[in-house]
Design an enzyme around this catalytic site. Structure first.
Site, PDB file in Angstrom:
ATOM      1  N   ARG A 186       0.986  -1.058  -0.048  1.00 19.22           N
ATOM      2  CA  ARG A 186       0.115   0.022  -0.004  1.00 19.22           C
ATOM      3  C   ARG A 186       0.803   1.425  -0.009  1.00 19.22           C
ATOM      4  O   ARG A 186       1.931   1.359   0.784  1.00 19.22           O
ATOM      5  CB  ARG A 186      -0.968   0.024   1.086  1.00 19.22           C
ATOM      6  N   HIS A 197      -0.938   0.580  -9.712  1.00 17.85           N
ATOM      7  CA  HIS A 197      -1.519  -0.152  -8.823  1.00 17.85           C
ATOM      8  C   HIS A 197      -2.576  -1.369  -9.452  1.00 17.85           C
ATOM      9  O   HIS A 197      -3.912  -1.411  -9.483  1.00 17.85           O
ATOM     10  CB  HIS A 197      -2.527   0.721  -8.022  1.00 17.85           C
TER      11      HIS A 197
END
Length: 304
Positions: free
Chosen positions: A216, A263
């Site tokens: 993350r 991502h």
């Protein structure tokens, strides 16, 4: 009890006792979702996919399509358990972690930039083989990354909080960071891991080391990373950033020594078959009166 399930796939085979809803029969902006007891947000929809939880008063289980569930925490309430998709994204995310690592070490980004002008950038490049690798996070995805690294004969040091499964405990991270050629991050976003790699910890990395983040974005202090990359002291390969989407004018786009992917670690062709297999298991358990697997937040206590 009978369960009313909403997923993005209306063609799932469901056992007796399960009513299946989907986008065609129950749009998420309609009253038809009020009876849903098991909800799977459409993949890659973020908070837009989670918001319908507030219109599901009978919801008992929120089945996240991701391994991470930090964005679902704000929707927890009494009687609502949150499940993650442990195992679904293992191979896809591990593939990307290995891809980013190899691409940075072997200079693939430089070759791609040189291709339009026909520059022949021949010369030696670092190999992954025989490198010392710190793997920060040793859950399901971390172990899959470790298995993909095995053929490269790396000296692998995995880390987790408890030291389970042969991992090194996190309290030893700082003392070992200066020894790693590559550091791969694959741990969940929690208050404890937010900006885990701040300016001080980044400064502990050895000169020439590579930081790979497939976890993350908030785990790395973006401003501190930009400063380190501008110095040329370390390199980075990132599938996750803070903020996301990364604004077009953000300095991280322009610093040297970084590869950025938007991502996409779990967003591959491997997602659908993996998620369908998990849902088949979950719905069978519900039909048999059992709890689903992978409950990570209990609704009654509101705790992991």
């Amino acid at each position: 009890m009978n369960h009313v399930v909403w997923t993005q796939w209306s063609d799932l085979d469901v056992p007796d006792g399960i009513t299946l809803l989907g986008p065609d029969t129950a749009p998420l902006d309609s009253d038809a979702i009020k009876d849903v007891t098991f909800y799977v947000p459409p993949y890659m929809t973020g908070h837009a996919g989670l918001a319908p939880v507030n219109s599901m008063p009978k919801l008992q289980y929120l089945q996240m399509p991701n391994a991470g569930y930090d964005d679902a925490i704000e929707y927890r309430r009494e009687g609502l358990d949150i499940c993650n998709a442990r195992g679904v994204h293992d191979i896809s995310t591990a593939e990307l972690a290995l891809t980013l690592t190899l691409s940075s070490l072997r200079g693939i980004d430089d070759f791609v930039r040189a291709q339009p002008s026909g520059d022949w950038l021949q010369g030696p490049r670092p190999s992954l083989a025989y490198k010392r690798v710190g793997l920060v996070g040793y859950g399901s995805i971390g172990k899959t990354i470790a298995s993909l690294l095995a053929p490269f004969h790396v000296d692998l040091v995995p880390f987790n909080r408890s030291g389970s499964d042969g991992a090194t405990t996190m309290d030893q991270l700082d003392s070992l960071l200066p020894t790693f050629d590559v550091v791969i991050l694959i741990l969940p976003a929690t208050p404890e891991t937010t900006k885990l790699f701040d300016a001080k910890r980044l400064s502990l990395m050895k000169d020439g080391a590579l930081l790979v983040n497939v976890a993350r974005g908030v785990i790395v202090d973006t401003d501190a990373l930009v400063q380190e990359l501008n110095s040329g002291r370390i390199r980075a390969a990132l599938d996750v950033m803070d903020p996301e989407p990364l604004p077009a004018d953000h300095p991280l786009w322009q610093v040297p020594g970084v590869i950025i992917s938007p991502h996409v670690g779990g967003n591959s062709s491997a997602f659908e078959p993996g998620m369908r297999a998990l849902l088949a298991t979950q719905l069978d358990r519900l039909a048999q009166g059992q709890e689903p697997m992978n409950i990570v937040v209990r609704g009654m206590a509101g705790q992991e």
